[in-house]
Write an enzyme that holds these catalytic residues in place. Sequence first.
Site, mmCIF file in Angstrom:
data_model
loop_
_atom_site.group_PDB
_atom_site.id
_atom_site.type_symbol
_atom_site.label_atom_id
_atom_site.label_comp_id
_atom_site.label_asym_id
_atom_site.label_seq_id
_atom_site.Cartn_x
_atom_site.Cartn_y
_atom_site.Cartn_z
ATOM 1 C CG ASP A 90 -6.715 -1.616 -1.322
ATOM 2 O OD1 ASP A 90 -6.907 -2.845 -1.425
ATOM 3 O OD2 ASP A 90 -5.829 -1.117 -0.613
ATOM 4 C CG ASP B 181 -2.003 -1.045 1.155
ATOM 5 O OD1 ASP B 181 -2.356 -1.444 0.028
ATOM 6 O OD2 ASP B 181 -2.494 -1.465 2.214
#
Length: 210
Positions: free
Chosen positions: A165, A146
């Site tokens: 995501d 991330d």
Amino acid sequence: MSTEPEPRAETDPEQSGHEPSAGEPLPKRRLAVVAVVAAIAFAFDLVTKIIATATLEGREPVEVLGGLVYFQLIRNPGAAFSMATGMTWLLALAAIAVVIAIIWLARRLRSVGWAIGLGLVLAGALGNLADRIFRAPGPLQGHVVDFVSVFAPNGDVWPIFNVADSAICVGAVLIVLLSLFGKDYDGTSTRKPARQGKTTAERDATEDDS
């Protein structure tokens, strides 16, 4: 001079707003749309993760757009937006199940909107699944990369996320909106079109009453 009637154009129930009747041609299958959308989104996720790991490792958060976005690298063992940490293997199995379900449903898709939405969800699931399989510490235990934090660094305002995501969220929202507007995955509409005036019988009854 030929007097044969021109062939009837294929009717897409998604555009006409009604369910196809018996013998009415169905819209084309949309498997190719799912594949193209998923491939593009998956490639974008993969490339951005490669760049993030190459340029952000060990660095302080990088501020862009006047602090609207911060780029910083974290390794996430949990689900999207850093949820359910400590359940990496279970999340990997869940992602595999999602991928299989989407591939099975894609063969029956006739809605372009649904195809785009499921393609995005498929890409997101595959993107994070690839991290869980191929990244450290090991297969089905890998940590997801991330690197996007909005409004503040360290995920203080919103959990740090990645392109996968985002694809999952956008695809899911699109599918929900299509469902709310009565658009089904097979190209049909669950909402009946509004009646255009009175039927002949109703008009005759009105005239009799008058």
